[in-house]
Write a protein that holds these residues in place. Structure first.
Motif, mmCIF file in Angstrom:
data_model
loop_
_atom_site.group_PDB
_atom_site.id
_atom_site.type_symbol
_atom_site.label_atom_id
_atom_site.label_comp_id
_atom_site.label_asym_id
_atom_site.label_seq_id
_atom_site.Cartn_x
_atom_site.Cartn_y
_atom_site.Cartn_z
ATOM 1 N N ASP A 166 34.156 13.757 40.092
ATOM 2 C CA ASP A 166 32.858 14.031 39.835
ATOM 3 C C ASP A 166 32.340 12.842 41.284
ATOM 4 N N MET A 167 34.070 13.318 42.224
ATOM 5 C CA MET A 167 33.429 12.219 43.204
ATOM 6 C C MET A 167 33.804 13.125 44.218
ATOM 7 N N PRO A 168 33.585 12.586 45.798
ATOM 8 C CA PRO A 168 33.279 13.086 47.238
ATOM 9 C C PRO A 168 34.537 13.878 47.342
ATOM 10 N N VAL A 169 34.518 14.862 47.814
ATOM 11 C CA VAL A 169 35.796 15.575 47.954
ATOM 12 C C VAL A 169 35.899 15.848 49.687
ATOM 13 N N ILE A 170 36.791 15.208 50.190
ATOM 14 C CA ILE A 170 37.154 15.595 51.882
ATOM 15 C C ILE A 170 37.956 17.204 51.888
ATOM 16 N N GLY A 198 29.886 18.979 45.582
ATOM 17 C CA GLY A 198 30.715 17.590 46.132
ATOM 18 C C GLY A 198 31.668 17.904 47.372
ATOM 19 N N ILE A 199 31.282 19.016 48.011
ATOM 20 C CA ILE A 199 32.938 19.244 49.139
ATOM 21 C C ILE A 199 31.518 18.923 50.441
#
Ligand SMILES: Nc1ncnc2c1ncn2[C@@H]1O[C@H](COP(=O)(O)O)[C@@H](O)[C@H]1O
Ligand SMILES: Nc1ncnc2c1ncn2[C@@H]1O[C@H](COP(=O)(O)O)[C@@H](O)[C@H]1O
Ligand SMILES: Nc1ncnc2c1ncn2[C@@H]1O[C@H](COP(=O)(O)O)[C@@H](O)[C@H]1O
Ligand SMILES: Nc1ncnc2c1ncn2[C@@H]1O[C@H](COP(=O)(O)O)[C@@H](O)[C@H]1O
Ligand SMILES: [Mg+2]
Ligand SMILES: [Mg+2]
Ligand SMILES: [Mg+2]
Ligand SMILES: [Mg+2]
Ligand SMILES: [Mg+2]
Ligand SMILES: [Mg+2]
Ligand SMILES: [Mg+2]
Ligand SMILES: [Mg+2]
Lengths: 226, 226, 226, 226, 226, 226, 226, 226
Positions: A166-170, A198-199
């Motif tokens: 549930d966190m930002p994925v780069i 979220g990517i």
């Protein structure tokens, strides 16, 4: 209009001065490094080991002036600095394979230079998906704030990870691949067309940009806390 | 050289005569169907519903001659035949999304026309990965022999499935997608560059070819049993 | 959920551990090989001869521990194993030209390592079509179960072969070509857009994947027999 | 310098004036046709039937002035002329499928307008290779001088034909195909990268150019005979 | 069916056996040349000078057996033959620039080996258009039968030439160019999309194929004369 | 910093406000036009005739306020203005074919709106090269200052013209073409890779940008004269 | 027709004779230079330093004959001339980064050889936008007539500059970049699709062509003044 | 393994259920919406107005069951929900032009549905750069946490903005453009190859994904605060 300039200057604070070595000659790099180091340090990216060996001597006066010169062969990066950055947060970096490590290491060093602690988990794509699960869980338990995921070939790993956290994925596509995958476009496109939430994506092999973007997220969070 | 001809003829046995409707005019299709139906039936692929409605009347004499005319709107396919094929085996067809169903249905109908039982599991990519697991398990318990997996967008599903099962997986990229995924090339390339073992690929939207390839695997196994 | 894991493990049985040498440094390859060889052997693909000569020495302890190290220069592959695989079936490999042989040999060695007997017929495309006919007839008489057909340039051979035989044909486009054919895309696209029944395709130069897919077909047939 | 101009004029003799209808408005086409017909007739290529129906009326004064107006719907071509051309030789036109016929018919009509007899053999690629053999034999027995071979999809037919005959083969890729074959590039590239001797290629769907090139070969032969 | 074979054999008469050196190892080339030379000679194309120097020694036994070995460094071609071909006709070869000469020379040597006299006019594109005019006039006066025109960069020369002459023009795009012209695709596409009448095209850098096509035109004319 | 702003404003003087109609809805266009017309007039490019007919009524209040509304159907452009521009110089516009005229007319109208006299010579590519010569001579005699040359297909005309004249040539590739020429990329690349001196290029179909660039050259000359 | 030739010759006056070294062998270059220098000097572009060192000796007779030989390593250009050109005007050259300098230097030397004074401002894109502003202001104060702006990567600089100035901006995309930017196409396309007024573009890395185009603008202005 | 599932479920909390309307038939969409609405609402993206009008009636039972149906024509999105989301933070959305608004509005509505306040600033690219400055300043003063910047054409705006601010910038390339810019690839590549720090990119026209990524950043910050 003055405000604009101020705004500009404040913005750039904390972003490390960096030069891209490809397409520049050795003497140009030496000149740029000697000049920039006067102020606040500098990083040279995409600097192959043999090129570094050729210019090392020319840069040695910087050491006498109190600078540290750290060259990382795997990441092909040279860091010139006087002081270590102050800590801002923690990120995670994951790679699909061993061949993606140079890109990941470039991201790690840049992230550390802007004050991030970095948790690494390389080559998780080779092992079965259960190894990925346990690695992602460690990342969650260690409370990393952003994940950088590097993958070449079919580039599926960032999507899988983004589906789990549930966190930002780069997503960082790497140029590892052959045939239709040569050059990294298949990985890039797969990440861009991903259905996972979220990517977001940076250029092929751009570990540098991924680390800067991750640090921008963290610095933006810190600013809000104050 | 005579043997060659025999070999040739034997080879083609069981492969349904098929025509690709795009690029042909309605009267050409009618003519081809009327002629081919004389022997052993025929399939018309990529035949849009409105085109079928226009030629339906012209084909009605075939019904008097004992043929069945089955048109499937979703699969855009018309089957003209006298007898049902004899059963040869069981395959599974899986799609990532709802939009991939037309391609999957083309594969299903072609597979059934060459004698396959078909187990379907559509739209598993939308649900979480746990739904995929249970669907794959059903496929394994039902002892399907080959899996056809249709996916557009980033095209990751066939790789994931091929990593879970020990049977041949035929990846069918669909043209579902937009931006970098438009036209299906991202899905195609991701499947071709997949690291998973046991996967081969057919052309974008080629449900027809996937079904023929699946049936070739099964018929080849049967031949060996005798 | 336990079942899933079991299923997973069973699936991977028989697929040889393999690493792709490109993009990895010599010491990384040595480390991976030394570790993986502990269990069940390993293959290193795309390992150029000069690189093999550089690491040969470092791998010699494996020989004392009872491993065989077979390096094939043409196929650019290193096989590390204790025991020979048990036989599972017979496949055929055909190439259009002499330049396609490295890809074909990669496929042959991988296929042999998973237990296939391999019948080879290289360079049939250069000779007239009558030579192809006789070669295909031998393949049929020897009762191979799957055909792997490697071709570069205009990539027409797999289609021609698939039109002649009733068994699965795996098309492997090679990067042999120039001008519009450079890199293998013309061959790849021609195979994917082929009108012949019973053909599926793997990535450009992917002899490795073709062999794994062929073995999956055979193992799937064996499972059914029991 | 005068010679140059003469040379120029002589060169163009016999090449029919032609306009490409796409991208032009109906009234522009009418104006061009009315003007050009003053001299030696004209052809309008790529003129869809509905467009022809719209301008037919406006062109009718030409009929009173002694011109023939022949419109071919399949070939999408309008021929305006006073006299039939004098015969120069015989060519053959072959297509792989039914969908390639519009391109082949454009070639046929243009070829006839410059004085060629045309032998047609359409849709030979669908039937087995034995049907192709008998068609090619007829072409040889009828002593056609040049072969135009139209194919879409994987575009293999011109190569196969060129491998069988000893006369010039002009490959015309058609835009018939889907997925990787969409637009005709796969067919074009396969023809250009062909290993067969005696083949040259024109633009996708360019039946017009193929016919002109064929007639140039024949006229060049005639000139030599005199 | 026997006829088919005969037809086949007769067809191939006069087409020189040729191998493409790229992608083959030196020992493979030696083996192929030694074997093929037994019959009727052979040509090896795309053979770099250093490779030729390496195998020259191994091929020397052929000289004792009465073969001539002619290597042309510019054209990167090796010709092995016992007898000179009998003369069949005359062609012209034109290049736009100096950099196109290797491709043109490949065409020249192949054309001469099948019995053509060749008139050369290289680098006419650099000089103003008046120099082109005079060169084309010489070609016309010398009564060449076919023109091969090689051009890289924007590839306009074949169109200009085809607009001036009434004989078949074979356009050969060369890979000379940079930026958008790199690799020869701009030249190839410009030739294919040319508005000039009487032009057909072969693959990028394919001097070999252009010469074979030219000779097919001439041989076809001769056959008709008898 | 104030100077910067001034500089900015001065710069934009004389450049007509323009909006690109594609991708905007009718009501958005009306709103933009009504607002912008308050000051100094506006142009709407790429406005199809049917769309203009739909919004004409809504724009009529502008007429009462003293604006002229000129719509050109061929050029798909709407000009809204109070006063005619003052004259700055003379340019020439040349097209290869009739189908390139819409792009040329867009350039003409924009050029006239910024004060250029425009000499037109359309469809010179169809006629032989001698017609081009006479047209170029007229342009030279009329002392045009810049040439805009529009061409689709193989895009050779701007290069030919630039080789004849000593003034700036602005190449405008048009999207007229088919097969490899579809979309205008072949024309664009041919112009960019041109060997002729004195040519620069704008985007495909960008008559608007070509006219602005031409006017910038003229205004820059005028400024120097003062 | 005589006029045409005159026109032609007059046109080419002042354009320096130039050869493109890539794809030519050293002895060819020597031969061309020795011959062309007889008249009015010559430039050799894209001549790498090591190649220049190899031919320097062979060109030395030219020095005795009164020619100057200036080789610039960064610009990879050799200028052979007897006299310096007479001055025609002043241009500015701006680069985004250090890696773009070779392209800019090629432009500078060519511009100087046709009589331009050149004001340089390299690497302005790395510094903040305020540095660009001050550099552009200097260009304006120094009254340069045309701006050449070189940029790789995302290629935004020419658009930004064209938005600030009222003189012609010639965008030169450089091949500096990686991933999606590799080869310079991203920069090229961004410049072509630019919204800024007064910008036209030349081929990737084509400093030579940009300088010629700039000089054509200036010479055209001079002609008008007389 | 149970944790994994939990982890999974927790992850997806707050991500709105969404379906992509393109490629689905109206009745399929109705079925999906009716089913999904049972739980927690749903969004339908890329739903053209005419399609919405066709299914509106069929969805009306949902209103009786207490759902709100909000359709936004510009954004082509249908939101079905019972309750408004709870507020999580504030983001800014900027577009370069009017034509980019549909993409921006899709982002806005999705962002609002996950609890974001959205500050809009559309069409800033058309106005001079000073208007951009003032808009960005408002965004900074309003303390938005993330910026979404939508641009087509040359796609430079996100880079410019990222150079001005110290918060994460999400670049969304739009498919607004023509010629080389058609389809949005030029904008996409320019954003990926951007030199500005703190920018990451999503697929062409993917306002949906940009909003989800922005919300992930905010939710991640909130989690840390607790
Ligand atoms: N030549 C090859 N072609 C395709 N896949 C390969 C090849 N060699 C190894 N692999 C697969 O690629 C993955 C290895 O990736 P890596 O750990 O980066 O070497 C494993 O899934 C292998 O099975
Ligand atoms: N179908 C066609 N394919 C290729 N070229 C054509 C075709 N029809 C006409 N042409 C040629 O295209 C040019 C006509 O251009 P336009 O004046 O624009 O119609 C002339 O050179 C014709 O010979
Ligand atoms: N660097 C360069 N970029 C573009 N064109 C060039 C360059 N150098 C020379 N040329 C032009 O290319 C042609 C030379 O071709 P060549 O005779 O093959 O060297 C002439 O038209 C030159 O003016
Ligand atoms: N406009 C959109 N852009 C990108 N992804 C979307 C969009 N709309 C829905 N999705 C995602 O695409 C998947 C839906 O696929 P489908 O079931 O085929 O509609 C889900 O993962 C959605 O979250
Ligand atoms: Mg996520
Ligand atoms: Mg598997
Ligand atoms: Mg078959
Ligand atoms: Mg032949
Ligand atoms: Mg001609
Ligand atoms: Mg000129
Ligand atoms: Mg400007
Ligand atoms: Mg920033």
């Amino acid at each position: 209009d003055f405000a604009k300039m101020d705004m500009c200057r404040e913005v750039r604070t904390g972003v490390p001065e960096a030069v891209f070595a490809e397409g520049k000659e050795n003497d140009e790099i030496v000149k740029i490094v000697m000049k920039c180091a006067d102020n606040d340090g500098i990083m040279v990216t995409r600097l192959q080991n043999d090129r570094y060996q050729s210019i090392k001597e020319d840069l040695s006066p910087l050491i006498d002036r109190g600078f540290k010169l750290n060259y990382n062969r795997k990441a092909r990066i040279l860091v010139v600095k006087e002081h270590d950055p102050k800590k801002i947060g923690k990120i995670g970096i994951i790679t699909a394979g061993t061949s993606d490590i140079p890109v990941a290491e470039e991201a790690r060093i840049v992230a550390e230079e802007v004050g991030c602690d970095v948790l690494r988990s390389y080559d998780v794509g080779v092992a079965g998906i259960h190894r990925l699960f346990s690695q992602v869980r460690i990342m969650l338990e260690e409370e990393v704030e952003v994940l950088i995921v590097v993958a070449g070939m079919e580039g599926a790993l960032p999507s899988v990870v983004a589906g789990l956290v549930d966190m930002p994925v780069i997503g960082v596509p790497s140029s590892v691949g052959y045939g239709v995958g040569e050059g990294g476009f298949t990985a890039l496109y797969a990440m861009l067309q991903s259905c996972a939430p979220g990517i977001a994506v940076v250029n092929i092999d751009n570990g540098f940009g991924a680390a800067l973007f991750a640090s921008t997220i963290i610095k933006s969070r810190i600013k809000r806390e104050i």
